[in-house]
Design an enzyme around this catalytic site. Structure first.
Site: not given
Length: 177
Positions: A132-135
């Site tokens: 889950i690409p919070c970056h």
């Protein structure tokens, strides 16, 4: 019960957690008390889903765009779950701002605006990093802030996805004596 497995990655050791059927967490080494966020006992024990996740991570860190073929089950409030679903919509190799996500949610709710800071809190509590690409979320002014794994890791993940980093910066924080 929750199960965990370690994974050595180019951004440091990761811990993957599962309930046996779903991925419930992907945590960076030294990330604040991840196990206290789980409601169950965490036991180091092989689970078949770990093979799928480690294959996904191997592909991701090889610079590929792997397809998620396992289920994710983050736990959080309705608001956080909504924000995390927005994170999953950010395409590989692209970024959005906290404000972009806030505006999307506000529009869906029929509101004129929503707090980007509230979105930032939800992004920061994402229990399944990288997948889950919070970056991929950045500040409105292009600042690389607010990543639980640390800014250096955020930069490495964005570089891994070949994001053009020329317009981003890391704000310096100074304190006056």
């Amino acid at each position: 019960m929750q199960f965990k497995r370690s994974y050595k990655s180019p951004v440091g050791n990761l811990t993957i957690t599962t309930d046996g059927e779903n991925i419930t967490g992907l945590w960076f080494e030294n990330q604040q008390n991840y196990e206290t966020l789980l409601n169950d006992t965490v036991k180091e024990q092989y689970q078949p889903i770990f093979d799928k996740v480690t294959h996904w991570l191997d592909e991701y860190f090889s610079g590929n765009k792997p397809t998620i073929n396992f289920s994710l089950k983050p736990t959080g409030t309705d608001f956080r779950m909504n924000v995390w679903s927005k994170l999953r919509e950010i395409p590989y190799g692209e970024t959005v701002t906290y404000g972009d996500i806030a505006q999307q949610i506000a529009t869906e709710r029929g509101q004129s605006k929503m707090s980007a800071q509230a979105v930032g809190g939800a992004v920061g509590s994402n229990p399944i990093s990288i997948i889950i690409p919070c970056h991929r979320v950045v500040g409105a002014n292009g600042s690389l802030t607010g990543f639980g794994g640390g800014i250096d890791r955020k930069i490495k993940l964005l570089n891994n996805e070949k994001v053009d980093m020329s317009s981003f910066y890391v704000p310096s924080y100074s304190t006056k004596p």
